[in-house]
Design a protein around this motif. Structure first.
Motif, PDB file in Angstrom:
ATOM      1  N   GLY A  17      53.732  35.206  44.208  1.00  0.00           N
ATOM      2  CA  GLY A  17      53.809  36.520  45.171  1.00  0.00           C
ATOM      3  C   GLY A  17      55.250  36.976  45.151  1.00  0.00           C
ATOM      4  O   GLY A  17      56.396  36.204  44.998  1.00  0.00           O
TER       5      GLY A  17
ATOM      6  N   VAL B  71      54.213  38.739  50.849  1.00  0.00           N
ATOM      7  CA  VAL B  71      53.225  38.755  49.893  1.00  0.00           C
ATOM      8  C   VAL B  71      53.046  37.260  49.304  1.00  0.00           C
ATOM      9  O   VAL B  71      53.827  36.889  48.680  1.00  0.00           O
ATOM     10  CB  VAL B  71      53.101  39.893  48.717  1.00  0.00           C
ATOM     11  CG1 VAL B  71      52.235  39.633  47.829  1.00  0.00           C
ATOM     12  CG2 VAL B  71      53.308  41.333  49.369  1.00  0.00           C
ATOM     13  N   THR B  72      51.886  36.920  49.300  1.00  0.00           N
ATOM     14  CA  THR B  72      51.502  35.671  48.652  1.00  0.00           C
ATOM     15  C   THR B  72      50.346  35.862  47.748  1.00  0.00           C
ATOM     16  O   THR B  72      49.471  36.992  47.797  1.00  0.00           O
ATOM     17  CB  THR B  72      51.151  34.443  49.634  1.00  0.00           C
ATOM     18  OG1 THR B  72      49.890  34.726  49.857  1.00  0.00           O
ATOM     19  CG2 THR B  72      52.097  34.379  50.746  1.00  0.00           C
TER      20      THR B  72
ATOM     21  N   GLN C 285      45.167  49.865  56.125  1.00  0.00           N
ATOM     22  CA  GLN C 285      45.180  48.915  55.990  1.00  0.00           C
ATOM     23  C   GLN C 285      43.702  47.897  56.158  1.00  0.00           C
ATOM     24  O   GLN C 285      43.254  47.627  57.194  1.00  0.00           O
ATOM     25  CB  GLN C 285      46.167  48.004  57.065  1.00  0.00           C
ATOM     26  CG  GLN C 285      46.498  46.557  56.331  1.00  0.00           C
ATOM     27  CD  GLN C 285      47.614  45.963  57.342  1.00  0.00           C
ATOM     28  OE1 GLN C 285      48.218  46.548  58.345  1.00  0.00           O
ATOM     29  NE2 GLN C 285      48.527  44.995  56.906  1.00  0.00           N
TER      30      GLN C 285
ATOM     31  N   GLN D  91      54.524  43.030  52.469  1.00  0.00           N
ATOM     32  CA  GLN D  91      53.477  43.891  52.555  1.00  0.00           C
ATOM     33  C   GLN D  91      53.850  45.515  52.619  1.00  0.00           C
ATOM     34  O   GLN D  91      52.950  46.274  52.352  1.00  0.00           O
ATOM     35  CB  GLN D  91      52.102  43.416  53.551  1.00  0.00           C
ATOM     36  CG  GLN D  91      51.647  42.010  53.297  1.00  0.00           C
ATOM     37  CD  GLN D  91      50.450  41.837  54.201  1.00  0.00           C
ATOM     38  OE1 GLN D  91      50.226  42.901  54.811  1.00  0.00           O
ATOM     39  NE2 GLN D  91      50.218  40.584  54.281  1.00  0.00           N
TER      40      GLN D  91
ATOM     41  N   GLN E  91      46.079  40.263  56.707  1.00  0.00           N
ATOM     42  CA  GLN E  91      45.765  39.542  55.373  1.00  0.00           C
ATOM     43  C   GLN E  91      45.622  40.370  54.288  1.00  0.00           C
ATOM     44  O   GLN E  91      45.540  40.074  53.237  1.00  0.00           O
ATOM     45  CB  GLN E  91      44.444  38.816  55.415  1.00  0.00           C
ATOM     46  CG  GLN E  91      44.499  37.347  56.427  1.00  0.00           C
ATOM     47  CD  GLN E  91      43.302  36.721  56.658  1.00  0.00           C
ATOM     48  OE1 GLN E  91      42.206  37.476  57.278  1.00  0.00           O
ATOM     49  NE2 GLN E  91      42.898  35.731  55.885  1.00  0.00           N
TER      50      GLN E  91
ATOM     51  N   THR F  93      41.618  39.454  45.218  1.00  0.00           N
ATOM     52  CA  THR F  93      42.850  38.838  45.138  1.00  0.00           C
ATOM     53  C   THR F  93      43.072  38.647  43.649  1.00  0.00           C
ATOM     54  O   THR F  93      42.098  38.429  42.910  1.00  0.00           O
ATOM     55  CB  THR F  93      42.791  37.280  45.722  1.00  0.00           C
ATOM     56  OG1 THR F  93      41.738  36.846  45.666  1.00  0.00           O
ATOM     57  CG2 THR F  93      42.825  37.668  47.393  1.00  0.00           C
TER      58      THR F  93
ATOM     59  N   ALA G  81      47.093  44.040  52.215  1.00  0.00           N
ATOM     60  CA  ALA G  81      48.517  44.993  51.871  1.00  0.00           C
ATOM     61  C   ALA G  81      47.967  46.266  52.201  1.00  0.00           C
ATOM     62  O   ALA G  81      46.997  46.737  51.801  1.00  0.00           O
ATOM     63  CB  ALA G  81      49.027  44.637  50.669  1.00  0.00           C
TER      64      ALA G  81
ATOM     65  N   THR H 293      47.121  36.989  49.549  1.00  0.00           N
ATOM     66  CA  THR H 293      47.158  38.589  49.999  1.00  0.00           C
ATOM     67  C   THR H 293      46.123  39.332  49.226  1.00  0.00           C
ATOM     68  O   THR H 293      45.794  39.168  47.823  1.00  0.00           O
ATOM     69  CB  THR H 293      48.531  39.377  49.658  1.00  0.00           C
ATOM     70  OG1 THR H 293      49.586  38.556  50.425  1.00  0.00           O
ATOM     71  CG2 THR H 293      48.333  40.650  50.207  1.00  0.00           C
TER      72      THR H 293
END
Length: 426
Positions: free
Chosen positions: A83, A96-97, A270, A87, A243, A293, A245, A100
């Motif tokens: 990530g 961001v991971t 969002q 965001q 959770q 994801t 973006a 996300t």
């Protein structure tokens, strides 16, 4: 904070296979896939390319081309996932991971709509070469009598690229009436034009012949059996806004025209679909609306590379995979598409990069998303971003070329020059 994950799936350890194939899926510690150092001796991915991929994405973020992104690169079970960025550009924005959730935009066409149509074709409920009017007699005007389901899937129907926003309309029934009122601009089967109208109609076809909505059908027949646990439409029913973006922030000045005219002044999108047509259809359309994801899309890619099944569960028949991912455009049309996937249209050039051959396939999404798969080297990459935040003005096409090129170059020991050219017409 950025998150990085690198594994090699151990195919001989059957007890761990589901966890390993799921990549970064959160599980109790005892069930976590083993993490091993990335080394060139693994003969799958060139680790030297990882830093180059990082640098390309970080540079785009530094230039405010996009606030954040997730990359997933994989070959034969070796995974590089990370990530990047935040965001949004707002103070205190979350990092961001790989967890996300992103608005996948037009990836909806190939992750939800096309596979749902093909599942129904396998069930004998849809004839892919039947005419649209066989299912929707109300669409018979304006030269549409000759449009087939194949034409819709390959964007060769001759229909316009999108539904007009005015006069104001709302709902699936209104979208259907509007689509059926549009005349073709070219005889069906004679021209490639990428068209959301095609996939709006295909999504409605899924509903008509299955008796359930597209989102419900895709959930039942694709996402649940494939364990794509983060994927679906209308994500605020499953996730908290933080959770997901964000994709768009309308100007605060009510006198300033927003790029999306139906977005209120100051409104943040969002978890609300960015695409205006899908938004007018309450977030569920065959053309857009899917949120997902990178790890879910990786499972989908593995399923396609494995002939339609994963972890012993079959999603599509091998023939459906072939139809989706190999040339199915009518003869004589230069732009080559499968029944869903892009193979060699003008939209394929950037995500394919300069190394992957024609015959690799995938799709992009307007919000800044890519899924690209090379069946020759068994390499694929997923890129999810919200490059449209906050005003749709950012251009990341040069980044797409970099990612596609580096992803191909990361396939250790594979000689792309040995790949045979694909047949350009079915």
């Amino acid at each position: 904070m950025a998150s990085i994950h690198f594994t090699r799936r151990a195919s001989l350890l059957a007890a761990l296979s589901a966890a390993l194939l799921a990549g970064c899926t959160q599980m109790p510690a005892a069930q976590q896939a083993p993490v091993v150092p990335a080394t060139a001796s693994q003969h799958e991915l060139d680790t030297a390319r990882f830093a180059q991929l990082d640098a390309a994405i970080d540079a785009a973020i530094g230039e405010h081309k996009l606030p954040g992104a997730v990359l997933h690169l994989e070959r034969n079970g070796v995974v590089y996932e990370k990530g990047y960025g935040l965001q949004s550009y707002e103070p205190g924005a979350a990092g961001v991971t790989p967890d996300t959730v992103f608005d996948a935009a037009s990836l909806t066409k190939v992750i939800a709509t096309a596979p749902s149509v093909l599942v129904l074709a396998e069930q004998g409920k849809i004839d892919l070469d039947a005419r649209l009017v066989q299912y929707f007699p109300e669409c018979a005007s304006g030269g549409k009598q000759a449009i087939t389901i194949r034409h819709l899937l390959t964007h060769t129907s001759g229909l316009p690229s999108g539904l007009p926003p005015t006069p104001a309309w709302h709902g699936s029934a209104a979208a259907h009436a509007l689509a059926c009122s549009l005349p073709v601009t070219n005889p069906p089967g004679t021209l490639f034009r990428y068209s959301d109208v095609n996939y709006v109609l295909l999504g409605q076809l899924v509903e008509k012949v299955s008796g359930t909505t597209l989102d419900q059908f895709a959930q039942q027949h694709i996402y649940t059996p494939l364990k794509m646990v983060d994927s679906g439409f209308q994500p605020l029913k499953r996730f908290q806004p933080g959770q997901i973006a964000p994709t768009h922030k309308s100007p605060e000045d009510p006198n300033q025209r927003a790029p999306h005219g139906d977005v209120a002044s100051g409104q943040l999108l969002q978890g609300v679909v960015h695409d205006p047509t899908a938004r007018r259809m309450d977030g569920v359309a065959g053309s857009a609306g899917l949120f997902t994801t990178a790890r879910d899309l990786a499972r989908y890619a593995r399923m396609l590379l494995n002939g339609g099944q994963l972890d012993g569960v079959r999603i599509l028949s091998p023939n459906s995979v072939r139809l989706m991912t190999t040339p199915q455009s009518p003869a004589g049309i230069e732009a080559v598409r499968g029944m869903g996937m892009d193979i060699n249209s003008p939209y394929a050039v950037r995500p394919r990069g300069t190394v992957f051959p024609v015959g690799s396939f995938g799709h992009t999404g307007f919000t800044g998303c890519i899924l690209w798969i090379d069946p020759n080297s068994h390499t694929f990459y997923v890129f999810l971003s919200n490059r449209v935040y906050p005003d749709d003005k950012s251009n990341v096409l040069p980044l797409y070329t970099q990612l596609g090129t580096l992803a191909a170059q990361a396939a250790l020991g594979f000689d792309y020059a040995t790949v045979q050219p694909i047949a350009m017409a079915r």
